[in-house]
Structure formats: C-alpha cells, structure tokens
Design a protein around this motif. Structure first.
Motif, PDB file in Angstrom:
ATOM      1  N   ARG A   4     -69.253  39.152 -69.669  1.00 52.10           N
ATOM      2  CA  ARG A   4     -70.473  38.379 -69.854  1.00 52.10           C
ATOM      3  C   ARG A   4     -70.424  37.588 -71.159  1.00 52.10           C
ATOM      4  O   ARG A   4     -70.848  36.437 -71.212  1.00 52.10           O
ATOM      5  CB  ARG A   4     -71.702  39.304 -69.818  1.00 52.10           C
ATOM      6  CG  ARG A   4     -73.016  38.548 -69.788  1.00 52.10           C
ATOM      7  CD  ARG A   4     -74.195  39.480 -69.593  1.00 52.10           C
ATOM      8  NE  ARG A   4     -74.398  40.407 -70.687  1.00 52.10           N
ATOM      9  CZ  ARG A   4     -74.882  40.072 -71.887  1.00 52.10           C
ATOM     10  NH1 ARG A   4     -75.191  38.836 -72.148  1.00 52.10           N
ATOM     11  NH2 ARG A   4     -75.047  40.987 -72.815  1.00 52.10           N
ATOM     12  N   GLY A   8     -70.372  33.620 -71.273  1.00 50.23           N
ATOM     13  CA  GLY A   8     -71.472  33.020 -72.023  1.00 50.23           C
ATOM     14  C   GLY A   8     -70.998  32.084 -73.114  1.00 50.23           C
ATOM     15  O   GLY A   8     -71.568  31.012 -73.332  1.00 50.23           O
ATOM     16  N   VAL A  16     -76.090  34.322 -75.793  1.00 55.68           N
ATOM     17  CA  VAL A  16     -74.889  35.145 -75.968  1.00 55.68           C
ATOM     18  C   VAL A  16     -74.408  35.081 -77.413  1.00 55.68           C
ATOM     19  O   VAL A  16     -74.063  36.102 -78.012  1.00 55.68           O
ATOM     20  CB  VAL A  16     -73.778  34.725 -74.980  1.00 55.68           C
ATOM     21  CG1 VAL A  16     -72.447  35.384 -75.326  1.00 55.68           C
ATOM     22  CG2 VAL A  16     -74.194  35.073 -73.561  1.00 55.68           C
TER      23      VAL A  16
END
Length: 176
Positions: A4, A8, A16
């Motif tokens: 992730r 991001g 993020v």
C-alpha cells in the motif's frame, strides 16, 4: 501495508506520505526497501559489464550511499537552512518518506532488457525526482516551490560535491 505504501507513493497519494512521516514502524522497512532498490539498480552493471560481483556490490553500495546522502542533505536544507513556518521534521521521517519515494526504482528490473537500460534508467531518475519532490513537500510541510528548491539543491549537492567523493570511497580511487 508495504505494498500500500509503495503504490501510494507511486500514485503521489498525500495521505500515504503523511502516514509514512508519522509511522515510526516504517523506518526499518524504508531502509530495507532502499537496499532492495539499490540491488535492483546494480543488476544491469553486473550482467552487462563483464566485471562480475565486485561491480555489482560497488554499484549497489553507491546507490544506497547516494540515497543516504540525499536524505541528509534534504534534512540540512529543508529542516535547517530553508524550513517553512510549519516545518517540524526528523531525519527518521525523511528516511521513511524518501525511502519509499524510491519506489519507481522497481521499474529498473526492465533495464535488464538489452538496449532498454538507458531509457528505463532515465525514466526512473525523473520519476524518483518527482516522488522525492512530493515526499519533501509533504514531510517538510512546505510549498511546492520550496520543496522543489530543496530537492534540486540536494540532488545537485550529491551530484557535484558528495557523489564523487562517495563513489571514490565505495569503488576505490583506481576504479574505472
């Protein structure tokens, strides 16, 4: 979580970057991620130079040293010399955000395709410049123009001053 963060950063997701700035548990993963990117960046020199493992390790060490230098220069420039009114940052926060900002380096695997190395490396360099810019903007809590100034000065400081010295230390003075 790791995937992730990588996605991001590549997508320039400000949430993020802010999460990485504040998440102390991301420090070691960021360092290990940069080490992985350094190893990936060393593969073409290993495979195409004919110089074997020494060039692989020299290239990887140089890539990792470059990142460390840019983190330190970004801290000196962005947190000390040119801070914004909202700037409140630690070296560790920059390690995390600038570490994952190396995510476009994963594309360097494509540089293993004969004839594609220069084009891929150029694309990755530009992409990393912009992920670094974005990381500095979010981590330093500054305007885009101030983050651009810090990014450019850190890159130039590395390329023209510290880079040659570090390369000499890593590769040795007689390296060709």
């Amino acid at each position: 979580m790791l995937l992730r963060w990588i996605i991001g950063v590549i997508r320039f997701d400000p949430e993020v970057y802010r999460e990485l700035k504040d998440d102390y548990t991301a420090t070691l993963p960021a360092i290990l991620f940069v080490a992985l990117i350094a190893l990936i960046s060393a593969l073409p020199s290993f495979l195409f130079s004919g110089k074997g493992l020494p060039i692989f390790f020299q290239t990887a060490a140089s890539a990792f040293s470059a990142w460390v230098t840019i983190v330190l220069l970004a801290f000196i420039l962005g947190a000390k010399a040119l801070p914004g009114p909202e700037t409140n940052v630690t070296v560790a926060a920059l390690v995390r955000t600038l570490g994952f900002a190396q995510a476009p380096g994963l594309v360097l695997v494509l540089a293993l395709v004969p004839g594609a190395s220069l084009g891929i490396a150029s694309l990755v360099l530009i992409w990393v410049f912009f992920t670094n810019l974005y990381a500095l903007r979010e981590t330093l809590s500054v305007s885009t123009s101030r983050a651009l100034l810090v990014t450019v000065l850190a890159f130039l400081g590395y390329m023209f001053v510290l880079g040659p010295m570090i390369s000499t230390l890593v590769a040795g003075p007689n390296a060709a």
